[in-house]
Design a protein around this motif. Structure first.
Motif, PDB file in Angstrom:
ATOM      1  N   SER A   1     -10.114   6.982   2.638  1.00 53.77           N
ATOM      2  CA  SER A   1      -8.856   6.311   2.296  1.00 53.77           C
ATOM      3  C   SER A   1      -9.041   5.103   1.391  1.00 53.77           C
ATOM      4  O   SER A   1      -8.088   4.608   0.800  1.00 53.77           O
ATOM      5  CB  SER A   1      -8.134   5.854   3.576  1.00 53.77           C
ATOM      6  OG  SER A   1      -8.823   4.767   4.179  1.00 53.77           O
ATOM      7  N   GLY A   2     -10.271   4.589   1.273  1.00 55.13           N
ATOM      8  CA  GLY A   2     -10.516   3.348   0.538  1.00 55.13           C
ATOM      9  C   GLY A   2     -10.247   2.126   1.390  1.00 55.13           C
ATOM     10  O   GLY A   2     -10.622   1.006   1.034  1.00 55.13           O
TER      11      GLY A   2
ATOM     12  N   SER B   1       0.856  -1.182   0.000  1.00 53.92           N
ATOM     13  CA  SER B   1       0.000   0.000   0.000  1.00 53.92           C
ATOM     14  C   SER B   1       0.894   1.235   0.000  1.00 53.92           C
ATOM     15  O   SER B   1       1.612   1.494   0.975  1.00 53.92           O
ATOM     16  CB  SER B   1      -0.924  -0.004   1.226  1.00 53.92           C
ATOM     17  OG  SER B   1      -1.929   0.969   1.106  1.00 53.92           O
TER      18      SER B   1
ATOM     19  N   ASP C   1      -5.317   2.211  -8.382  1.00 52.72           N
ATOM     20  CA  ASP C   1      -4.976   3.626  -8.221  1.00 52.72           C
ATOM     21  C   ASP C   1      -6.180   4.395  -7.678  1.00 52.72           C
ATOM     22  O   ASP C   1      -7.313   3.926  -7.757  1.00 52.72           O
ATOM     23  CB  ASP C   1      -4.531   4.207  -9.567  1.00 52.72           C
ATOM     24  CG  ASP C   1      -3.728   5.486  -9.405  1.00 52.72           C
ATOM     25  OD1 ASP C   1      -3.551   5.947  -8.255  1.00 52.72           O
ATOM     26  OD2 ASP C   1      -3.280   6.049 -10.427  1.00 52.72           O
ATOM     27  N   GLU C   2      -5.906   5.570  -7.096  1.00 48.78           N
ATOM     28  CA  GLU C   2      -6.956   6.426  -6.524  1.00 48.78           C
ATOM     29  C   GLU C   2      -7.717   5.718  -5.406  1.00 48.78           C
ATOM     30  O   GLU C   2      -8.939   5.829  -5.288  1.00 48.78           O
ATOM     31  CB  GLU C   2      -7.947   6.878  -7.608  1.00 48.78           C
ATOM     32  CG  GLU C   2      -7.306   7.580  -8.790  1.00 48.78           C
ATOM     33  CD  GLU C   2      -8.308   7.961  -9.855  1.00 48.78           C
ATOM     34  OE1 GLU C   2      -8.119   9.004 -10.502  1.00 48.78           O
ATOM     35  OE2 GLU C   2      -9.308   7.216 -10.024  1.00 48.78           O
ATOM     36  N   MET C   3      -6.995   5.002  -4.589  1.00 43.69           N
ATOM     37  CA  MET C   3      -7.645   4.286  -3.487  1.00 43.69           C
ATOM     38  C   MET C   3      -8.429   5.227  -2.577  1.00 43.69           C
ATOM     39  O   MET C   3      -9.450   4.837  -1.994  1.00 43.69           O
ATOM     40  CB  MET C   3      -6.598   3.530  -2.668  1.00 43.69           C
ATOM     41  CG  MET C   3      -6.145   2.222  -3.274  1.00 43.69           C
ATOM     42  SD  MET C   3      -7.412   0.948  -3.215  1.00 43.69           S
ATOM     43  CE  MET C   3      -7.557   0.675  -1.452  1.00 43.69           C
ATOM     44  N   ASP C   4      -7.971   6.467  -2.460  1.00 49.14           N
ATOM     45  CA  ASP C   4      -8.659   7.424  -1.597  1.00 49.14           C
ATOM     46  C   ASP C   4     -10.012   7.840  -2.169  1.00 49.14           C
ATOM     47  O   ASP C   4     -10.802   8.486  -1.489  1.00 49.14           O
ATOM     48  CB  ASP C   4      -7.782   8.665  -1.368  1.00 49.14           C
ATOM     49  CG  ASP C   4      -7.169   9.195  -2.648  1.00 49.14           C
ATOM     50  OD1 ASP C   4      -7.415  10.366  -2.996  1.00 49.14           O
ATOM     51  OD2 ASP C   4      -6.432   8.437  -3.316  1.00 49.14           O
ATOM     52  N   LYS C   5     -10.293   7.468  -3.421  1.00 52.15           N
ATOM     53  CA  LYS C   5     -11.588   7.769  -4.036  1.00 52.15           C
ATOM     54  C   LYS C   5     -12.453   6.506  -4.172  1.00 52.15           C
ATOM     55  O   LYS C   5     -13.535   6.554  -4.756  1.00 52.15           O
ATOM     56  CB  LYS C   5     -11.378   8.409  -5.410  1.00 52.15           C
ATOM     57  CG  LYS C   5     -10.632   9.746  -5.369  1.00 52.15           C
ATOM     58  CD  LYS C   5     -10.425  10.295  -6.755  1.00 52.15           C
ATOM     59  CE  LYS C   5      -9.726  11.647  -6.717  1.00 52.15           C
ATOM     60  NZ  LYS C   5      -8.363  11.565  -6.192  1.00 52.15           N
TER      61      LYS C   5
ATOM     62  N   VAL D   1      -5.072   5.494   7.879  1.00 48.96           N
ATOM     63  CA  VAL D   1      -5.941   5.145   6.743  1.00 48.96           C
ATOM     64  C   VAL D   1      -7.091   4.244   7.184  1.00 48.96           C
ATOM     65  O   VAL D   1      -8.167   4.256   6.585  1.00 48.96           O
ATOM     66  CB  VAL D   1      -5.134   4.477   5.596  1.00 48.96           C
ATOM     67  CG1 VAL D   1      -4.103   5.443   5.046  1.00 48.96           C
ATOM     68  CG2 VAL D   1      -4.485   3.180   6.040  1.00 48.96           C
TER      69      VAL D   1
ATOM     70  N   HIS E   1       1.581   5.226  -0.109  1.00 49.50           N
ATOM     71  CA  HIS E   1       0.882   6.426   0.359  1.00 49.50           C
ATOM     72  C   HIS E   1       1.766   7.670   0.219  1.00 49.50           C
ATOM     73  O   HIS E   1       2.969   7.627   0.449  1.00 49.50           O
ATOM     74  CB  HIS E   1       0.474   6.264   1.830  1.00 49.50           C
ATOM     75  CG  HIS E   1      -0.505   5.162   2.055  1.00 49.50           C
ATOM     76  ND1 HIS E   1      -1.868   5.358   2.067  1.00 49.50           N
ATOM     77  CD2 HIS E   1      -0.316   3.831   2.257  1.00 49.50           C
ATOM     78  CE1 HIS E   1      -2.479   4.204   2.280  1.00 49.50           C
ATOM     79  NE2 HIS E   1      -1.555   3.267   2.397  1.00 49.50           N
TER      80      HIS E   1
ATOM     81  N   SER F   1      -2.422   5.539  -3.059  1.00 45.17           N
ATOM     82  CA  SER F   1      -3.360   6.435  -2.387  1.00 45.17           C
ATOM     83  C   SER F   1      -2.683   7.723  -1.941  1.00 45.17           C
ATOM     84  O   SER F   1      -1.520   7.724  -1.521  1.00 45.17           O
ATOM     85  CB  SER F   1      -3.959   5.729  -1.160  1.00 45.17           C
ATOM     86  OG  SER F   1      -4.827   6.582  -0.457  1.00 45.17           O
ATOM     87  N   ASN F   2      -3.446   8.833  -2.045  1.00 44.50           N
ATOM     88  CA  ASN F   2      -2.985  10.105  -1.473  1.00 44.50           C
ATOM     89  C   ASN F   2      -3.272  10.174   0.020  1.00 44.50           C
ATOM     90  O   ASN F   2      -2.744  11.038   0.718  1.00 44.50           O
ATOM     91  CB  ASN F   2      -3.679  11.282  -2.171  1.00 44.50           C
ATOM     92  CG  ASN F   2      -3.236  11.439  -3.615  1.00 44.50           C
ATOM     93  OD1 ASN F   2      -2.220  10.889  -4.031  1.00 44.50           O
ATOM     94  ND2 ASN F   2      -3.996  12.188  -4.392  1.00 44.50           N
TER      95      ASN F   2
END
Length: 345
Positions: free
Chosen positions: A266-267, A115, A186-190, A260, A117, A223-224
């Motif tokens: 965070s997803g 993961s 990708d874009e786990m935070d979304k 997270v 970050h 993730s961001n």
């Protein structure tokens, strides 16, 4: 006269026929052939046909799933990380050890799950690309590397259950086709909360699920989320007069995993992947300093086949924005906009 080795394909016959002519001489209609010459020709042709039908020959032209003996080159992986990733001593160390150890383990107990970050532009996508290229020659273009974008592939809240079913089928089918499949999220935070838990069975310590082993697959989350936590620790080190290279994984990994897990955006919010300790490494990407941005600019110029003009490097770097405002240490976009700014100059 017509001749073909049993089961020979048209391509194989086309390659074998010149050898027959070279060994036995020109073939003339009705001509008598010497048994010895014919025997030598057929033996050579059979050997060549066997080589042409071998997996090694076939895989030189068509992408094949890597076998046990096709292990990635740790030296090449280190070189790629050194050339393309700047200011990320922790990520380099963790990725190199994690990938090398995993692919050289003859009997892994579970898939490798990473993961990644950090804020945008710090190198997460570069690392996933480098890992993909190290496992599969075609990299992100490989049919065994699968990239999922949260906003593209899972856009609607009301279809989460459908996405879960589709995701499980996709992973099951592709690991069946190639045990060393690579899955990048990708874009786990979304990502919708709870969606990623659908793949939990594939990441667990099961020898097989319905006759399929997932233990050689690699899963990478980008993730961001957690970027603010990473920045705070990095800034605290700077304020105390300590070099960023002194930051160790133990200084950040516990903070990240808890952060997270409790972050609804965070997803991985309240995810069983964290609760069951199925993520092997939480890899922090530190905010980039001015000197790291200049490294990115030089690398971008070189990638275009141009010699590096330090005056251009300086101009591009000065166009970037940094924080905190009073001291301007870290780039707020990392190296994200370097390419477009190099275009401008």
């Amino acid at each position: 006269m017509r001749w073909a080795a049993p089961g020979a394909s048209a391509m194989q016959l086309a390659l074998v026929l010149p050898l027959l002519l070279a060994v036995g001489g020109p073939l003339r209609l009705g001509a008598a052939l010497e048994p010895i010459s014919v025997g030598i020709a057929i033996g050579a042709a059979s050997a060549l046909t066997g080589y042409l039908s071998s997996p090694r020959f076939y895989c030189a032209f068509v992408e094949c799933c890597p076998q046990e003996q096709d292990r990635p080159n740790a030296t090449a992986l280190k070189l790629s990380l050194d050339e393309k990733l700047f200011g990320q001593h922790l990520a380099k160390e963790v990725i190199l050890k994690a990938i090398t150890g995993f692919v050289n383990n003859p009997n892994p107990k579970k898939p490798l799950t990473l993961s990644l970050h950090g804020w945008a532009g710090t190198g997460k996508n570069f690392v996933s690309q480098i890992v993909a290229e190290n496992i599969h020659r075609a990299g992100l273009k490989s049919k065994y590397v699968h990239l999922f974008l949260a906003t593209l592939h899972f856009p609607h809240d009301h279809q989460v259950q459908l996405y879960k079913d589709q995701l499980q089928k996709w992973i099951r089918g592709n690991v069946t086709a190639c045990a060393r499949s690579v899955f990048i999220f990708d874009e786990m935070d979304k990502l919708h909360p709870g969606l990623i838990d659908a793949i939990k069975p594939f990441l667990d310590y099961y020898e097989q699920i319905d006759g399929i082993s997932y233990r050689r697959a690699i899963f990478i989350f980008l993730s961001n989320a957690g970027g603010d936590l990473i920045t705070k620790v990095t800034l605290d080190f700077w304020k105390s007069g300590r070099a960023r290279e002194e930051i160790q994984l133990k200084d950040l990994e516990p903070v990240l995993s808890i952060g997270v897990f409790n972050n609804k955006n965070s997803g991985l919010w309240h995810s069983s992947l964290i609760d069951r300790n199925l993520i092997d490494y939480f890899v922090p990407f530190l905010p980039l300093e001015y000197k790291h941005v200049k490294m990115c600019i030089r690398a971008e110029i070189k990638s275009r086949g141009n010699s590096v003009d330090e005056s251009v490097v300086q101009k591009v770097a000065d166009e970037m924005t940094f924080f905190p405002k009073d001291v301007r240490i870290y780039s707020d976009k990392g190296c994200k906009t370097v390419q477009t700014k190099v275009d401008f100059f």
